[in-house]
Write a protein that holds these residues in place. Structure first.
Motif, PDB file in Angstrom:
ATOM      1  N   SER A   1     -13.680  -6.732   6.805  1.00 58.99           N
ATOM      2  CA  SER A   1     -13.711  -7.084   8.221  1.00 58.99           C
ATOM      3  C   SER A   1     -12.452  -6.604   8.921  1.00 58.99           C
ATOM      4  O   SER A   1     -12.497  -6.152  10.062  1.00 58.99           O
ATOM      5  CB  SER A   1     -13.897  -8.589   8.389  1.00 58.99           C
ATOM      6  OG  SER A   1     -12.845  -9.269   7.758  1.00 58.99           O
TER       7      SER A   1
ATOM      8  N   ALA B   1     -14.535  -9.215   1.447  1.00 60.97           N
ATOM      9  CA  ALA B   1     -15.114  -9.406   2.780  1.00 60.97           C
ATOM     10  C   ALA B   1     -14.026  -9.399   3.844  1.00 60.97           C
ATOM     11  O   ALA B   1     -14.173  -8.807   4.915  1.00 60.97           O
ATOM     12  CB  ALA B   1     -15.889 -10.713   2.827  1.00 60.97           C
ATOM     13  N   LEU B   2     -12.904 -10.055   3.520  1.00 62.38           N
ATOM     14  CA  LEU B   2     -11.808 -10.122   4.475  1.00 62.38           C
ATOM     15  C   LEU B   2     -11.253  -8.727   4.737  1.00 62.38           C
ATOM     16  O   LEU B   2     -11.035  -8.322   5.885  1.00 62.38           O
ATOM     17  CB  LEU B   2     -10.700 -11.032   3.933  1.00 62.38           C
ATOM     18  CG  LEU B   2      -9.516 -11.271   4.865  1.00 62.38           C
ATOM     19  CD1 LEU B   2      -9.997 -11.976   6.113  1.00 62.38           C
ATOM     20  CD2 LEU B   2      -8.454 -12.116   4.174  1.00 62.38           C
TER      21      LEU B   2
ATOM     22  N   ALA C   1     -25.590   2.246  29.147  1.00 58.40           N
ATOM     23  CA  ALA C   1     -26.750   2.312  28.277  1.00 58.40           C
ATOM     24  C   ALA C   1     -27.989   1.788  29.014  1.00 58.40           C
ATOM     25  O   ALA C   1     -29.091   2.262  28.817  1.00 58.40           O
ATOM     26  CB  ALA C   1     -26.501   1.513  27.003  1.00 58.40           C
TER      27      ALA C   1
ATOM     28  N   GLY D   1     -12.323  -0.114  14.755  1.00 56.13           N
ATOM     29  CA  GLY D   1     -12.739  -0.268  16.147  1.00 56.13           C
ATOM     30  C   GLY D   1     -11.602   0.100  17.082  1.00 56.13           C
ATOM     31  O   GLY D   1     -11.766   0.844  18.038  1.00 56.13           O
ATOM     32  N   CYS D   2     -10.402  -0.405  16.782  1.00 54.36           N
ATOM     33  CA  CYS D   2      -9.265  -0.137  17.648  1.00 54.36           C
ATOM     34  C   CYS D   2      -8.851   1.324  17.590  1.00 54.36           C
ATOM     35  O   CYS D   2      -8.583   1.947  18.601  1.00 54.36           O
ATOM     36  CB  CYS D   2      -8.072  -1.002  17.243  1.00 54.36           C
ATOM     37  SG  CYS D   2      -8.397  -2.746  17.508  1.00 54.36           S
TER      38      CYS D   2
ATOM     39  N   SER E   1     -10.540   3.918  16.795  1.00 54.62           N
ATOM     40  CA  SER E   1     -11.460   4.892  17.372  1.00 54.62           C
ATOM     41  C   SER E   1     -11.217   5.005  18.873  1.00 54.62           C
ATOM     42  O   SER E   1     -11.383   6.055  19.460  1.00 54.62           O
ATOM     43  CB  SER E   1     -12.902   4.512  17.087  1.00 54.62           C
ATOM     44  OG  SER E   1     -13.392   3.661  18.078  1.00 54.62           O
ATOM     45  N   SER E   2     -10.808   3.875  19.488  1.00 54.32           N
ATOM     46  CA  SER E   2     -10.469   3.966  20.907  1.00 54.32           C
ATOM     47  C   SER E   2      -9.242   4.851  21.088  1.00 54.32           C
ATOM     48  O   SER E   2      -9.149   5.639  22.015  1.00 54.32           O
ATOM     49  CB  SER E   2     -10.209   2.570  21.484  1.00 54.32           C
ATOM     50  OG  SER E   2      -8.925   2.121  21.126  1.00 54.32           O
ATOM     51  N   GLY E   3      -8.329   4.688  20.159  1.00 50.72           N
ATOM     52  CA  GLY E   3      -7.102   5.476  20.240  1.00 50.72           C
ATOM     53  C   GLY E   3      -7.382   6.955  20.077  1.00 50.72           C
ATOM     54  O   GLY E   3      -6.909   7.775  20.850  1.00 50.72           O
TER      55      GLY E   3
ATOM     56  N   LEU F   1     -12.899  -3.061   9.642  1.00 47.96           N
ATOM     57  CA  LEU F   1     -13.809  -2.850  10.769  1.00 47.96           C
ATOM     58  C   LEU F   1     -13.077  -3.017  12.092  1.00 47.96           C
ATOM     59  O   LEU F   1     -13.229  -2.229  13.007  1.00 47.96           O
ATOM     60  CB  LEU F   1     -14.980  -3.834  10.695  1.00 47.96           C
ATOM     61  CG  LEU F   1     -16.029  -3.528   9.630  1.00 47.96           C
ATOM     62  CD1 LEU F   1     -17.079  -4.633   9.582  1.00 47.96           C
ATOM     63  CD2 LEU F   1     -16.710  -2.201   9.928  1.00 47.96           C
ATOM     64  N   VAL F   2     -12.286  -4.097  12.156  1.00 45.90           N
ATOM     65  CA  VAL F   2     -11.543  -4.342  13.388  1.00 45.90           C
ATOM     66  C   VAL F   2     -10.593  -3.182  13.674  1.00 45.90           C
ATOM     67  O   VAL F   2     -10.517  -2.660  14.777  1.00 45.90           O
ATOM     68  CB  VAL F   2     -10.751  -5.667  13.312  1.00 45.90           C
ATOM     69  CG1 VAL F   2      -9.876  -5.842  14.532  1.00 45.90           C
ATOM     70  CG2 VAL F   2     -11.708  -6.833  13.180  1.00 45.90           C
TER      71      VAL F   2
ATOM     72  N   LEU G   1     -11.956   1.815  26.583  1.00 47.27           N
ATOM     73  CA  LEU G   1     -12.840   2.818  25.976  1.00 47.27           C
ATOM     74  C   LEU G   1     -13.513   3.672  27.051  1.00 47.27           C
ATOM     75  O   LEU G   1     -13.689   4.875  26.875  1.00 47.27           O
ATOM     76  CB  LEU G   1     -13.884   2.138  25.092  1.00 47.27           C
ATOM     77  CG  LEU G   1     -13.333   1.455  23.835  1.00 47.27           C
ATOM     78  CD1 LEU G   1     -14.419   0.666  23.126  1.00 47.27           C
ATOM     79  CD2 LEU G   1     -12.734   2.482  22.891  1.00 47.27           C
TER      80      LEU G   1
ATOM     81  N   ALA H   1     -11.161   6.174  28.194  1.00 44.05           N
ATOM     82  CA  ALA H   1     -10.991   7.208  27.180  1.00 44.05           C
ATOM     83  C   ALA H   1     -12.262   8.041  27.039  1.00 44.05           C
ATOM     84  O   ALA H   1     -12.409   8.794  26.081  1.00 44.05           O
ATOM     85  CB  ALA H   1     -10.622   6.575  25.850  1.00 44.05           C
TER      86      ALA H   1
ATOM     87  N   ASP I   1      -8.741  12.928  24.814  1.00 47.45           N
ATOM     88  CA  ASP I   1      -9.052  13.261  26.189  1.00 47.45           C
ATOM     89  C   ASP I   1      -7.824  13.322  27.083  1.00 47.45           C
ATOM     90  O   ASP I   1      -7.924  13.651  28.261  1.00 47.45           O
ATOM     91  CB  ASP I   1     -10.037  12.233  26.763  1.00 47.45           C
ATOM     92  CG  ASP I   1     -11.465  12.613  26.410  1.00 47.45           C
ATOM     93  OD1 ASP I   1     -12.055  11.912  25.587  1.00 47.45           O
ATOM     94  OD2 ASP I   1     -11.948  13.630  26.945  1.00 47.45           O
ATOM     95  N   ALA I   2      -6.695  12.951  26.508  1.00 47.64           N
ATOM     96  CA  ALA I   2      -5.506  12.836  27.333  1.00 47.64           C
ATOM     97  C   ALA I   2      -5.151  14.157  28.000  1.00 47.64           C
ATOM     98  O   ALA I   2      -4.688  14.189  29.133  1.00 47.64           O
ATOM     99  CB  ALA I   2      -4.331  12.369  26.487  1.00 47.64           C
TER     100      ALA I   2
ATOM    101  N   SER J   1     -10.153   8.741  20.600  1.00 49.32           N
ATOM    102  CA  SER J   1     -10.795   9.414  21.719  1.00 49.32           C
ATOM    103  C   SER J   1      -9.864   9.443  22.921  1.00 49.32           C
ATOM    104  O   SER J   1      -9.927  10.336  23.744  1.00 49.32           O
ATOM    105  CB  SER J   1     -12.110   8.729  22.062  1.00 49.32           C
ATOM    106  OG  SER J   1     -12.096   7.398  21.637  1.00 49.32           O
ATOM    107  N   GLY J   2      -9.011   8.406  22.984  1.00 44.71           N
ATOM    108  CA  GLY J   2      -8.070   8.385  24.106  1.00 44.71           C
ATOM    109  C   GLY J   2      -7.131   9.576  24.048  1.00 44.71           C
ATOM    110  O   GLY J   2      -6.990  10.309  25.019  1.00 44.71           O
TER     111      GLY J   2
END
Lengths: 348, 354
Positions: free
Chosen positions: A19, A15-16, A85, A26-27, A29-31, A22-23, B303, B306, A37-38, A33-34
């Motif tokens: 998780s 579980a650890l 949304a 999450g981070c 995926s921001s990177g 997942l964290v 986000l 981005a 698009d750069a 797409s960043g």
């Protein structure tokens, strides 16, 4: 006991790890797409235009953005679509701020509130972002141009004409609108009331209800209207979500064919209800053309061809030449009536 | 088996058990430290990866956007620590926003308008507190009800209209920055409130009572804590701060509407839980909550810059929240396991009790 202990520990570790993954995902995926698009700054010769609809996932705005994207491709600019949304002004403000920070050339906005996004838009304009509103306007001093899908008088007129024709100019009607403070809807409703009072004395508008542009809410409000007013002859829904929900309810109810539904809808949403006889006729402009014209207007502003002053003219690709009217408003044209005879000519 | 795992929560002895470790280990293992570290990592990563993120204006927008969530999270932290919840805060924001609009429209001086709007927030909080403490209803049920009630009043008062004409001095103040720092002036108000709540929660007898209630209301009552009064005060504070958020919201957007800040309660509660406050009560600290709010804000801002769509942003925030909650219960399980293997304790009255 031993066995239990070990599985528990293993479970905890898994579980650890899960998780943590997942964290991290999450981070990262921001990177991703960043960095993706750069590179997309000011490529091509045309303007970079960001479309900001009232909310995402709304078929109407999907279509307008499609038109906008087509136009941007034609003039060789950079197209982007962002949006909240939920159709709330505060969410729009953060996207406007973002576009300002990104230094886009132009922002095409359908406003969720005429005032609440004004400061953010003016801040964008102070940073050399051209602001074009479409579909739903802000106060005139917060934008350079407003691309009007059809003037309010024309829209109110066509809806009153359609409903009175369909019910034989006599009886009770109701209106199923979008959000209670949607700028454009309220303007149309006021004009419809005036027109009904002036020229249709035997038609009674019993209630205006609000479906919040939510399919289920609109569906439920339709059911409630029919229950409250057993004598109801027709429903006018000046919103694409509302009319489709109302038609869907009526198509399976006893009132099918008895209660007329008309208003503003898109051909693809309304096709089956026109075919099964629930709906006779409805109207709309072409949102794809609205987005198309909006993008061309934004490009003309960025290129310096126009300033938004009354009398300025610009070329909008396939749509031809347009002239800026009073208060920086550009009118797309008259509403178009869709019925069984012509609906198959359209696909949006 | 189950008796040993549940014993840690019901006895509330967990903090004492931790003192057998060195200070640095204890600090590293807290949820607050972890969330602050994650916040720093996200900020640094975003500044490096996301174009246009590493600028002063990003911070300005972020603080302006997060201000209402930041202040409302303060009393919310205390309420959740007692084991209660206040879901009506966003509706109080909407109601005080509408009142600000209606009173301004009626020509009431703006200073008085602020006072009246805050009094309305206090009343809203008092109704919540009364129903929870005197009538004895669960706060979840009460505040779901008042969430609808206060929102209904707000929308009912203004109807379909919005008030948009406010004194320029106040609307400017809501967006004003401190000199050339880019830090909004309202941050001063936040720091004052943060200091007040930090002292109240972490350095006073009242605050110890709050934590005691969260660990065990019965034990707190026996040791002289006035449980009802404590909760009532917290709900009133929550209402007052939410009203302050409503006034800010109105001024910042220059628009008083019945549907202002719809859904903000979820942002606040998500940030509080992310910040390490236990939803079961008894555990939490304000520095973690502030980091939690800022983390969600930074993540959203990065986000958006981005060009990630808002539904994906929601998914990421949701996953982060679940991950944070899951990892905390996993850590707690590991701790209790270690402790129970080291020195088995006799807790509870016997096997089969739990």
């Amino acid at each position: 006991m031993w066995f239990q202990k070990n599985t528990k520990k293993a479970g905890a570790i898994i579980a650890l790890a899960a998780s943590a993954a997942l964290v991290l995902s999450g981070c990262s995926s921001s990177g991703d797409s960043g960095s993706g698009d750069a590179g997309s700054g000011d490529s091509g010769s045309g303007a970079s235009v960001t479309f900001l609809p009232k909310n995402l996932g709304n078929p109407y705005f999907d279509t307008s953005s499609k038109g906008g994207e087509a136009a941007v491709e034609e003039f060789g600019g950079t197209f982007n679509e962002v949006g909240p949304a939920e159709a709330t002004p505060d969410a729009q403000v953060s996207f406007i701020n973002t576009a300002t920070q990104q230094g886009v050339d132009a922002l095409a906005v359908s406003a969720n509130d005429p005032q609440a996004i004004c400061d953010a838009l003016n801040e964008a304009r102070d940073n050399d972002v051209k602001v074009v509103t479409f579909d739903s306007d802000t106060n005139t001093d917060c934008r350079d141009l407003f691309i009007n899908q059809a003037d309010a008088a024309g829209i109110a007129q066509v809806q009153v004409d359609m409903i009175t024709e369909q019910i034989g100019d006599k009886g009770q009607i109701a209106i199923l609108s979008a959000a209670a403070n949607a700028t454009n809807q309220n303007a149309w409703i006021d004009l419809m009331k005036e027109e009904l009072e002036a020229n249709h004395p035997d038609v009674e508008l019993v209630e205006v209800v609000y479906g919040d542009d939510d399919d289920q809410t609109s569906f439920d409000k339709t059911a409630a209207l029919l229950q409250t007013y057993p004598e109801l002859k027709g429903i006018v829904s000046p919103t694409t979500v509302g009319i489709a929900a109302a038609a869907r309810y009526l198509s399976t109810s006893d009132a099918k064919g008895e209660v007329a539904v008309t208003g503003l809808g898109t051909p693809n949403q309304m096709r089956e209800y026109v075919e099964d006889g629930t709906v006779t006729e409805f109207a709309l402009w072409n949102p794809e053309e609205l987005g198309y014209l909006t993008a061309y207007a934004a490009n003309a502003l960025v290129a310096g061809d126009i300033t938004g002053a009354e009398g300025d003219t610009f070329e909008a690709g396939d749509l031809g030449e347009y002239e800026v009217g009073a208060d920086g408003v550009v009118l797309l044209g008259d509403p178009f009536r869709f019925n069984a005879e012509n609906i198959d000519d359209f696909d949006f | 088996m189950s008796a040993t795992t549940t014993s840690t929560r019901t006895t509330g002895l967990r903090p004492i058990a931790e003192y057998d470790r060195p200070l640095w280990q204890r600090l590293l293992l807290t949820r607050e430290t972890a969330i602050i570290a994650l916040f720093v990592i996200v900020v640094v990563a975003a500044a490096v990866i996301v174009p246009n993120f590493g600028s002063k204006i990003t911070m300005t927008y972020l603080l302006l956007d997060m201000f209402p969530v930041l202040i409302i999270a303060l009393p919310m932290t205390a309420i959740i620590v007692t084991g209660e919840i206040d879901l009506s805060v966003a509706s109080v924001v909407g109601l005080s926003s509408v009142l600000t609009g209606v009173l301004t429209q009626a020509g009431v001086p703006f200073g008085l308008t602020i006072v009246l709007a805050i009094i309305a927030g206090v009343l809203c909080g008092a109704v919540n507190g009364f129903l929870v403490t005197v009538v004895g209803l669960p706060s979840l049920a009460v505040t779901i009800g008042t969430l609808a009630l206060y929102r209904g009043l707000a929308v009912g008062l203004l109807g379909t209209t919005a008030v948009t004409d406010f004194p320029a001095f106040w609307t400017d103040l809501a967006k004003e920055k401190i000199g050339s720092t880019g830090i909004p002036v309202v941050v001063i108000l936040f720091i004052v409130l943060l200091a007040a709540f930090a002292i109240l929660l972490h350095f006073t007898r009242f605050g110890r009572g709050v934590f005691a209630i969260g660990l065990s209301p019965e034990a707190a009552r026996f040791s002289g804590v006035d449980v009802g009064r404590t909760k009532l005060i917290l709900f009133v504070l929550s209402g007052a701060v939410a009203a302050l958020g409503g006034i800010y919201y109105t001024l910042r957007y220059g628009s008083a509407r019945g549907d202002n800040a719809t859904g903000m309660e979820m942002q606040v509660i998500a940030a509080v839980l992310l910040g390490g406050v236990s939803i079961f009560g008894g555990r939490g600290a304000l520095h973690g909550v502030v980091a939690g709010v800022l983390l969600i804000g930074v993540l959203g801002s990065a986000l958006r810059l981005a060009n990630v769509t808002s539904d994906v942003i929601n998914i990421i925030t949701g996953v982060l929240l679940i991950a944070a909650v899951v990892s905390s219960s996993v850590l707690a399980a590991i701790r209790s396991r270690r402790k129970s293997t080291r020195k088995p304790r006799l807790v509870g009255t016997g096997p089969g009790n739990a």
